[in-house]
Design an enzyme around this catalytic site. Structure first.
Site, mmCIF file in Angstrom:
data_model
loop_
_atom_site.group_PDB
_atom_site.id
_atom_site.type_symbol
_atom_site.label_atom_id
_atom_site.label_comp_id
_atom_site.label_asym_id
_atom_site.label_seq_id
_atom_site.Cartn_x
_atom_site.Cartn_y
_atom_site.Cartn_z
ATOM 1 N N GLY A 14 0.839 -1.195 0.000
ATOM 2 C CA GLY A 14 0.000 0.000 0.000
ATOM 3 C C GLY A 14 0.871 1.239 0.000
ATOM 4 N N SER A 23 -5.610 -1.385 0.948
ATOM 5 C CA SER A 23 -6.593 -0.411 1.441
ATOM 6 C C SER A 23 -6.300 0.986 0.895
ATOM 7 C CB SER A 23 -6.594 -0.383 2.972
ATOM 8 O OG SER A 23 -7.064 -1.594 3.499
ATOM 9 N N GLY A 44 -8.622 11.679 1.111
ATOM 10 C CA GLY A 44 -7.462 12.470 0.727
ATOM 11 C C GLY A 44 -6.388 12.458 1.783
ATOM 12 N N GLU A 89 -13.523 17.352 6.328
ATOM 13 C CA GLU A 89 -14.118 16.106 6.789
ATOM 14 C C GLU A 89 -14.394 16.204 8.285
ATOM 15 O OE1 GLU A 89 -11.608 12.875 5.608
ATOM 16 O OE2 GLU A 89 -12.042 13.130 3.474
ATOM 17 N N HIS A 114 -16.263 2.920 10.099
ATOM 18 C CA HIS A 114 -16.680 4.047 9.259
ATOM 19 C C HIS A 114 -18.201 4.111 9.281
ATOM 20 C CE1 HIS A 114 -17.132 6.809 5.936
ATOM 21 N NE2 HIS A 114 -15.825 7.004 5.956
ATOM 22 N N ARG A 145 -15.962 10.355 13.718
ATOM 23 C CA ARG A 145 -16.515 9.110 13.182
ATOM 24 C C ARG A 145 -17.091 8.182 14.241
ATOM 25 N NH1 ARG A 145 -11.903 7.571 8.641
ATOM 26 N NH2 ARG A 145 -12.610 9.058 7.069
ATOM 27 N N HIS A 196 -13.356 -0.208 9.583
ATOM 28 C CA HIS A 196 -12.667 0.610 8.591
ATOM 29 C C HIS A 196 -11.180 0.789 8.842
ATOM 30 C CE1 HIS A 196 -12.205 3.685 5.549
ATOM 31 N NE2 HIS A 196 -11.839 4.592 6.437
ATOM 32 N N GLU A 231 -0.864 1.511 8.735
ATOM 33 C CA GLU A 231 -1.908 1.033 9.637
ATOM 34 C C GLU A 231 -1.427 -0.086 10.558
ATOM 35 O OE1 GLU A 231 -6.656 -0.212 9.298
ATOM 36 O OE2 GLU A 231 -5.474 0.162 7.485
ATOM 37 N N ARG A 275 -9.094 7.873 15.124
ATOM 38 C CA ARG A 275 -8.354 8.544 14.044
ATOM 39 C C ARG A 275 -9.143 9.712 13.457
ATOM 40 N NH1 ARG A 275 -8.093 7.994 8.232
ATOM 41 N NH2 ARG A 275 -9.768 6.456 8.321
#
Length: 525
Positions: free
Chosen positions: A11, A39, A46, A112, A236, A282, A343, A367, A378
Site C-alpha cells: 500500500g 486499502s 485524501g 471532513e 466508518h 466518526r 474501517h 496502519e 483517528r
C-alpha cells in the site's frame, strides 16, 4: 535470498518506503495479491495537511488531539503535522495531480468530520487509487526494488526463533510463501519493514479489501513485539448497504460537502448526538447510526446529498456516483442507504518516531503501526499522511545504520512432516464464524459478557487452526485465518482490560471516561 531491506506490504506505506531508499539499497517488496488490492488503493478522501494560509499547525494538532480522546502521543501528533506540507509536496513531486480550485491556482481543499478547517488535499473521490498508480510506476522504474507479487509473508525470523544465543531479540528476515507454486522461501534482510495494513477483515462488515487480515501485527506479536491499543477499531459510519455490494465506502467528504444522515422517513438525527451534527467525529456518528438502527429496527439509514447541484455531485464524486448508478441508485435524485462497517485499526505494533518497533531490526509503518498519532480515534485523512511521514522516518533511520548490519544465514522452511490438507472446508467455516461473532460481540458497542464469550470461542478456534497449521501444507487462506484469529484475540484482550469508554471503544459496563488516559499495552512476556 538476501536484501538490504525487506518490506512486507504494497500500500502507500510500503510503496513510499521502497521508493525513498537510495538506489544503492537493495529492497524486496512483498505484495500478497497485487498492487490494486491494498486499502490505500481504495481510499477516497485524501491527505490532511496544513496548506491553507488561514490554517495553522496548532489547529491541525488540536483537531487530532480532540479526535484521539486524550490518548494521542503529543510528540507524534506534532511530528506528523509539522511534516504534512512536505509530505504532500513529495506526492506532487512524484506526479500526483491533486484536484485544483476553479481558477487552477491552488489545491482544492475539502473538509471532513473533526476538522475545524478545509485541509484535505484530494484527487476527486479516488485519491488512493491515483496515488497508488503513480507510485507503482515509480517502483517499477527503480532497479534496486525487486517486487514479489502474489507472495504471502508466513512469519518473521528472529534470532530467538532459530535459537541464537544473542542477548536481545533481533529480526533477521522472514519466510515468504509463493501463492502460486506453494514454495516457501527465506529472505534474509538487514532491516525489515512491516507495512501490511490493518485488521478490519476480522469483522463481518468492512470497507476494507480482503487482504486486510492483520498479518503484520500477528507476525510481530508472535516474534515478541509490543502491541498497543488494539481495542480501538474505527467503524466508518457510511458503508453502502446493498445486496450486491458489501464493502464500498461512501466517503465522509459527502457529509463534508453538506450531505446529511436521515431515517427512512427523512428525519435528521445527528443533532441529537453532537453539536457538529453530521460532521461529528466518526466514532460518534457510527454509534449514532448503530443506535438509530437498533432503536427503530432498521437495516440501514440514509445519506442524502440531493440538495447539492447534480453537476457538482457528478464532478466532485465521480467514482461514488458511477458505482451507485450501476447498482440502480442515482445519488443526485435519491438518498444512499448506508451502514457502519469496520474501517481502520488505530492500534498496532508499538513504534517510536523513527518507526522502530521493540525488536531490533524491525520497523512498522502505516496502519500496522501504533505511532501514537491516532490515540483512541483517528481523525479523517490523517492515515495517508501518517504513511508518508513515517515512511520517511523509517528510511532515514535505516539508511543511517544499514552499514552496521549484516545479512545472516537463515534456515530453510521445513515441511517434511506435513501432508496435504484433508478438510479445507474447515478454513472457510472458521473464517465465517470468526467474522460473525466479532461483529456481534466485539463491534461498535461492547459488554464484558460478549467479550468473554468471544474470547472463549477464539481460544478453541486458535487451537484448531494451530493444529491444522502444524500438520498440513500451508496456503494463503490458512495463513490469513491464523493471523485473523491472533489479532482478534489481541482486540478482545485489549477491550477487556480497558475499564472505561473512550474514543472508539464503548462499553456498556463502563460507560464513563476515566480522568486519566492510559495506553493498553500487550507483551508476550
Amino acid at each position: 535470498m538476501k536484501f538490504d531491506v525487506l518490506i512486507i506490504g504494497g500500500g502507500l506505506a510500503g510503496l513510499a518506503t521502497a521508493i525513498k531508499f537510495d538506489n544503492a539499497v537493495t529492497v524486496a517488496l512483498i505484495i500478497k495479491k497485487n498492487f490494486s488490492t491494498s486499502s490505500s488503493h481504495w481510499a477516497q478522501g485524501g491527505v490532511a495537511g496544513v496548506l491553507n494560509k488561514d490554517d495553522k499547525l496548532e489547529l491541525h494538532e488540536q483537531d487530532t488531539l480532540v479526535a484521539g480522546a486524550g490518548l494521542c502521543n503529543k510528540d507524534a501528533v506534532k511530528f506528523v503535522v509539522e511534516n504534512s506540507e512536505q509530505s504532500i509536496q513529495w506526492l506532487i513531486d512524484q506526479g500526483i495531480e491533486f484536484t485544483k480550485t476553479k481558477d487552477n491556482q491552488s489545491l482544492h481543499l475539502t473538509k471532513e468530520g473533526g476538522h475545524s478547517l478545509n485541509r484535505i488535499a484530494h484527487v476527486a473521490d479516488f485519491t488512493g487509487k491515483a496515488i497508488q498508480e503513480k507510485l507503482i510506476e515509480q517502483v517499477s522504474a527503480k532497479k534496486n526494488i525487486t517486487v514479489f507479487e502474489n507472495h504471502t509473508a508466513v512469519d518473521l525470523i528472529t534470532n530467538k526463533k532459530i535459537n541464537q544465543k544473542n542477548s536481545t531479540n533481533k529480526c533477521l528476515g522472514a519466510y515468504i510463501l509463493n501463492n502460486q507454486t506453494g514454495q516457501v522461501i527465506s529472505i534474509s534482510a538487514k532491516k525489515t519493514v512491516l507495512a501490511s495494513g490493518g485488521v478490519s477483515k476480522a469483522y463481518l462488515y468492512t470497507t476494507n479489501p480482503p487482504v486486510s487480515t492483520g498479518d503484520g501485527i500477528a507476525m510481530a506479536w508472535r516474534a515478541g513485539c509490543e502491541i498497543k491499543n488494539m481495542e480501538f477499531i474505527q467503524f466508518h459510519p457510511t458503508c453502502l448497504f446493498h445486496p450486491m455490494e458489501r464493502s464500498f465506502l461512501i466517503s465522509e467528504t459527502l457529509r463534508g460537502e453538506g450531505g446529511v444522515l436521515t431515517l427512512p422517513n427523512k428525519e435528521k438525527f445527528m443533532h441529537k448526538y453532537h453539536p457538529l451534527a453530521d460532521l461529528a467525529p466518526r466514532d460518534i456518528v457510527a454509534r449514532a447510526i448503530d443506535n438509530e438502527m437498533k432503536q427503530h429496527g432498521l437495516e440501514y439509514v440514509l445519506l442524502d446529498i440531493t440538495m447539492l447541484d447534480a453537476d457538482f455531485i457528478k464532478k466532485r464524486f465521480p467514482n461514488i456516483y458511477d458505482h451507485c448508478y450501476k447498482l440502480g441508485i442515482d445519488i443526485t435524485e435519491e438518498a444512499i442507504p448506508v451502514v457502519p462497517a469496520a474501517h481502520y485499526t488505530c492500534g498496532g505494533v508499538t513504534t517510536d518516531l523513527d518507526a522502530k518497533t521493540t525488536i531490533n531490526g524491525l520497523y512498522a509503518v502505516g496502519e500496522t503501526a501504533c505511532t501514537g498519532l491516532h490515540g483512541a480515534n483517528r481523525l479523517a485523512s490523517n492515515s495517508l499522511l501518517e504513511c508518508l511521514v513515517f515512511s520517511s522516518a523509517a528510511v532515514e533511520h535505516i539508511s543511517n545504520c544499514l552499514n552496521e548490519s549484516n545479512n545472516e544465514a537463515l534456515p530453510s522452511w521445513d515441511e517434511s512432516r506435513v501432508s496435504n490438507p484433508d478438510e479445507a472446508v474447515m478454513i472457510l467455516q472458521t473464517w465465517n464464524e470468526l467474522r460473525r461473532f466479532m461483529w456481534n460481540y466485539v463491534g461498535i458497542v461492547r459488554t464484558n459478557q460478549r467479550l468473554k464469550r468471544a474470547f472463549d470461542r477464539i481460544e478453541i478456534l486458535k487451537d484448531e487452526i494451530q493444529h491444522y497449521y502444524k500438520n498440513f501444507i500451508i496456503s494463503p487462506d490458512l495463513l490469513e485465518l491464523r493471523n485473523l484469529l491472533q489479532v482478534s484475540e489481541l482486540i478482545i484482550l485489549s477491550a477487556l482490560s480497558r475499564k472505561e469508554s473512550r474514543g472508539l471503544h464503548f462499553s456498556k459496563d463502563f460507560p464513563e471516561k476515566l480522568d486519566h488516559a492510559e495506553d493498553t499495552v500487550l507483551r508476550l512476556d
